[in-house]
Design an enzyme around this catalytic site. Sequence first.
Site, PDB file in Angstrom:
ATOM      1  N   HIS A  36      66.441  17.466  55.596  1.00 47.63           N
ATOM      2  CA  HIS A  36      65.626  16.885  54.514  1.00 47.63           C
ATOM      3  C   HIS A  36      65.356  15.411  54.822  1.00 47.63           C
ATOM      4  CE1 HIS A  36      68.006  20.088  52.250  1.00 47.63           C
ATOM      5  NE2 HIS A  36      66.767  20.476  52.060  1.00 47.63           N
ATOM      6  N   GLN A  60      62.215  32.094  43.451  1.00 53.60           N
ATOM      7  CA  GLN A  60      62.137  32.429  44.867  1.00 53.60           C
ATOM      8  C   GLN A  60      63.421  33.073  45.396  1.00 53.60           C
ATOM      9  OE1 GLN A  60      61.511  28.181  46.065  1.00 53.60           O
ATOM     10  NE2 GLN A  60      62.795  28.734  47.814  1.00 53.60           N
ATOM     11  N   LYS A 148      61.656  24.661  60.356  1.00 54.81           N
ATOM     12  CA  LYS A 148      62.767  25.615  60.274  1.00 54.81           C
ATOM     13  C   LYS A 148      62.351  26.829  59.457  1.00 54.81           C
ATOM     14  CE  LYS A 148      66.954  26.762  58.483  1.00 54.81           C
ATOM     15  NZ  LYS A 148      67.199  26.988  57.087  1.00 54.81           N
ATOM     16  N   ASP A 149      61.541  26.584  58.433  1.00 57.61           N
ATOM     17  CA  ASP A 149      61.016  27.676  57.606  1.00 57.61           C
ATOM     18  C   ASP A 149      59.553  27.891  57.998  1.00 57.61           C
ATOM     19  OD1 ASP A 149      63.343  28.063  55.575  1.00 57.61           O
ATOM     20  OD2 ASP A 149      63.071  25.914  55.704  1.00 57.61           O
ATOM     21  N   GLN A 152      57.280  29.946  55.760  1.00 53.90           N
ATOM     22  CA  GLN A 152      56.974  29.183  54.540  1.00 53.90           C
ATOM     23  C   GLN A 152      55.863  28.172  54.811  1.00 53.90           C
ATOM     24  OE1 GLN A 152      59.991  27.597  51.667  1.00 53.90           O
ATOM     25  NE2 GLN A 152      59.719  25.726  52.814  1.00 53.90           N
ATOM     26  N   SER A 184      71.188  23.541  57.433  1.00 54.75           N
ATOM     27  CA  SER A 184      70.780  24.305  56.259  1.00 54.75           C
ATOM     28  C   SER A 184      71.822  24.105  55.180  1.00 54.75           C
ATOM     29  CB  SER A 184      70.684  25.796  56.614  1.00 54.75           C
ATOM     30  OG  SER A 184      70.670  26.571  55.435  1.00 54.75           O
TER      31      SER A 184
END
Length: 273
Positions: A36, A60, A148-149, A152, A184
């Site tokens: 982040h 989600q 990483k996603d 998404q 994560s």
Amino acid sequence: MQQPQIVETIAALRSLDQGNRTIGLVPTMGALHAGHGALIDKARSENDRVVVSIFVNPKQFDRPDDYAAYAIDLPADRDFCAQHHADIIFAPAASEIYPPGHATYVEVLHLTDHLCGKFRPGHFRGVATVVLKLLNIVAPHRAYFGEKDAQQLAVISRMTQDLNLPVEIVSVPTVREPDGLALSSRNRRLTPQERKAAPALYQALQAAAKQADPAAMRKTAQEILAQNPQIRVEYLEVVDAATMTPIDEITHPARIAAAIWLGNTRLIDNLAI
Ligand code: AMP
């Protein structure tokens, strides 16, 4: 160090005087870590104001136990945001985002048929819906998402294009531990033994990416993951990077992506090919 302002309501956020400043939004679910941090740093370098949203989005989660285990520590996250010079934390309650009667959802088709979309029913509908709401509430010039996603990121980029949203979607490379494990929030749920096994995911993807074709890539990665009986593979696919659809031949930019389970913890990772 200046503490960022915590804003909990949509009305309070909208009443802030942003003047002509450019705004960068970093959507998160809290439990902030250096991954982040990379998004916040990039937003800081490109905008006058940085808003970090911290919202554990109930829509989600496909498993109630995963939602229940998703603990956030707002004071710790606030210190983290201060260290990365964010200006505002938007941390609404679930009832602020989904008041009684909420009935509208965003569905991004096709891109969500495989990978996490296949194994987490409703997940990307929840993600797309909350991200559209956050973009409408914060009205940023740019919004930041991690590679990483990757699925998404593809879903959000598609939604932004399809719905003509006036925002630039910026992607940020995956931040990893020294042993390769992608950072994560869920890593902290791993037992010491599971944590030792976890870097095999990245090692498998790296070894696979050196192979010539998708079949050899899948085989190489499967073999590495199979060496550890603690690891259960949920999916392991080579996909077209634009469509997130499995492929048998590499003719366009591709990604190898996997989800594994270690005990009760699910980890995902992916690499560009
Ligand atoms: P989350 O709080 O897990 O919903 O993640 C919020 C944002 O941080 C998403 O855009 C993620 O892709 C991104 N992110 C999470 N982990 C990492 C990482 N290890 N490296 C880069 N970005 C990440």
